[in-house]
Scaffold this motif. Structure first.
Motif, PDB file in Angstrom:
ATOM      1  N   ASN A 119       0.823  -1.212   0.000  1.00  0.00           N
ATOM      2  CA  ASN A 119       0.000   0.000   0.000  1.00  0.00           C
ATOM      3  C   ASN A 119       0.856   1.261   0.000  1.00  0.00           C
ATOM      4  O   ASN A 119       0.539   2.236  -0.693  1.00  0.00           O
ATOM      5  CB  ASN A 119      -0.957   0.004   1.185  1.00  0.00           C
ATOM      6  CG  ASN A 119      -2.094  -0.967   1.011  1.00  0.00           C
ATOM      7  OD1 ASN A 119      -2.479  -1.284  -0.111  1.00  0.00           O
ATOM      8  ND2 ASN A 119      -2.638  -1.454   2.117  1.00  0.00           N
ATOM      9  N   MET A 120       1.950   1.248   0.741  1.00  0.00           N
ATOM     10  CA  MET A 120       2.845   2.413   0.756  1.00  0.00           C
ATOM     11  C   MET A 120       3.495   2.611  -0.609  1.00  0.00           C
ATOM     12  O   MET A 120       3.610   3.734  -1.097  1.00  0.00           O
ATOM     13  CB  MET A 120       3.915   2.259   1.845  1.00  0.00           C
ATOM     14  CG  MET A 120       3.370   2.437   3.237  1.00  0.00           C
ATOM     15  SD  MET A 120       4.642   2.512   4.522  1.00  0.00           S
ATOM     16  CE  MET A 120       5.404   0.910   4.384  1.00  0.00           C
ATOM     17  N   VAL A 121       3.897   1.531  -1.247  1.00  0.00           N
ATOM     18  CA  VAL A 121       4.511   1.615  -2.574  1.00  0.00           C
ATOM     19  C   VAL A 121       3.497   2.136  -3.587  1.00  0.00           C
ATOM     20  O   VAL A 121       3.805   3.004  -4.404  1.00  0.00           O
ATOM     21  CB  VAL A 121       5.080   0.244  -3.005  1.00  0.00           C
ATOM     22  CG1 VAL A 121       5.463   0.259  -4.469  1.00  0.00           C
ATOM     23  CG2 VAL A 121       6.261  -0.134  -2.137  1.00  0.00           C
ATOM     24  N   GLU A 122       2.278   1.634  -3.535  1.00  0.00           N
ATOM     25  CA  GLU A 122       1.233   2.093  -4.449  1.00  0.00           C
ATOM     26  C   GLU A 122       0.953   3.575  -4.274  1.00  0.00           C
ATOM     27  O   GLU A 122       0.763   4.306  -5.241  1.00  0.00           O
ATOM     28  CB  GLU A 122      -0.055   1.289  -4.244  1.00  0.00           C
ATOM     29  CG  GLU A 122       0.005  -0.110  -4.795  1.00  0.00           C
ATOM     30  CD  GLU A 122      -1.273  -0.884  -4.535  1.00  0.00           C
ATOM     31  OE1 GLU A 122      -2.031  -0.534  -3.599  1.00  0.00           O
ATOM     32  OE2 GLU A 122      -1.513  -1.843  -5.279  1.00  0.00           O
ATOM     33  N   GLN A 123       0.936   4.029  -3.035  1.00  0.00           N
ATOM     34  CA  GLN A 123       0.689   5.451  -2.754  1.00  0.00           C
ATOM     35  C   GLN A 123       1.821   6.305  -3.321  1.00  0.00           C
ATOM     36  O   GLN A 123       1.577   7.347  -3.929  1.00  0.00           O
ATOM     37  CB  GLN A 123       0.554   5.678  -1.252  1.00  0.00           C
ATOM     38  CG  GLN A 123       0.233   7.107  -0.883  1.00  0.00           C
ATOM     39  CD  GLN A 123       0.069   7.292   0.614  1.00  0.00           C
ATOM     40  OE1 GLN A 123       0.310   6.381   1.403  1.00  0.00           O
ATOM     41  NE2 GLN A 123      -0.329   8.481   1.002  1.00  0.00           N
ATOM     42  N   THR A 124       3.048   5.875  -3.156  1.00  0.00           N
ATOM     43  CA  THR A 124       4.199   6.607  -3.678  1.00  0.00           C
ATOM     44  C   THR A 124       4.152   6.682  -5.202  1.00  0.00           C
ATOM     45  O   THR A 124       4.385   7.738  -5.790  1.00  0.00           O
ATOM     46  CB  THR A 124       5.518   5.937  -3.230  1.00  0.00           C
ATOM     47  OG1 THR A 124       5.548   5.891  -1.806  1.00  0.00           O
ATOM     48  CG2 THR A 124       6.725   6.681  -3.743  1.00  0.00           C
ATOM     49  N   VAL A 125       3.807   5.585  -5.846  1.00  0.00           N
ATOM     50  CA  VAL A 125       3.709   5.550  -7.307  1.00  0.00           C
ATOM     51  C   VAL A 125       2.619   6.511  -7.770  1.00  0.00           C
ATOM     52  O   VAL A 125       2.808   7.277  -8.717  1.00  0.00           O
ATOM     53  CB  VAL A 125       3.442   4.116  -7.805  1.00  0.00           C
ATOM     54  CG1 VAL A 125       3.047   4.111  -9.269  1.00  0.00           C
ATOM     55  CG2 VAL A 125       4.673   3.243  -7.583  1.00  0.00           C
ATOM     56  N   ALA A 126       1.471   6.493  -7.104  1.00  0.00           N
ATOM     57  CA  ALA A 126       0.364   7.374  -7.479  1.00  0.00           C
ATOM     58  C   ALA A 126       0.757   8.838  -7.334  1.00  0.00           C
ATOM     59  O   ALA A 126       0.429   9.670  -8.181  1.00  0.00           O
ATOM     60  CB  ALA A 126      -0.867   7.057  -6.634  1.00  0.00           C
ATOM     61  N   GLU A 127       1.479   9.169  -6.263  1.00  0.00           N
ATOM     62  CA  GLU A 127       1.922  10.552  -6.055  1.00  0.00           C
ATOM     63  C   GLU A 127       2.901  10.969  -7.149  1.00  0.00           C
ATOM     64  O   GLU A 127       2.821  12.081  -7.664  1.00  0.00           O
ATOM     65  CB  GLU A 127       2.574  10.699  -4.683  1.00  0.00           C
ATOM     66  CG  GLU A 127       1.597  10.621  -3.536  1.00  0.00           C
ATOM     67  CD  GLU A 127       2.269  10.551  -2.185  1.00  0.00           C
ATOM     68  OE1 GLU A 127       3.524  10.522  -2.123  1.00  0.00           O
ATOM     69  OE2 GLU A 127       1.546  10.501  -1.176  1.00  0.00           O
ATOM     70  N   ASN A 128       3.825  10.099  -7.509  1.00  0.00           N
ATOM     71  CA  ASN A 128       4.803  10.412  -8.553  1.00  0.00           C
ATOM     72  C   ASN A 128       4.129  10.598  -9.903  1.00  0.00           C
ATOM     73  O   ASN A 128       4.502  11.489 -10.666  1.00  0.00           O
ATOM     74  CB  ASN A 128       5.877   9.329  -8.642  1.00  0.00           C
ATOM     75  CG  ASN A 128       6.823   9.355  -7.471  1.00  0.00           C
ATOM     76  OD1 ASN A 128       6.932  10.354  -6.769  1.00  0.00           O
ATOM     77  ND2 ASN A 128       7.509   8.261  -7.242  1.00  0.00           N
TER      78      ASN A 128
END
Length: 53
Positions: free
Chosen positions: A18-27
């Protein structure tokens, strides 16, 4: 039996995912905003050059 995953292991993996997905979405959002800003600035420049003529 030490080789098997239990619920707590999976919970940690889901949290990390979930943290990785959030970071990808922000980028991705940042890249889209940058592209949008560049297009906006190009339109402003073109408009100013038309007004000057």
């Amino acid at each position: 039996m030490d080789g098997f995953l239990d619920d707590s292991d999976l919970e940690g993996l889901f949290d990390e995912l979930n943290m990785v997905e959030q970071t990808v979405a922000e980028n991705e959002s940042d890249k889209e905003m940058d592209a949008s800003s560049r297009r906006y600035m190009e339109i402003i420049k073109k408009h100013k050059s038309v007004e000057e003529k």
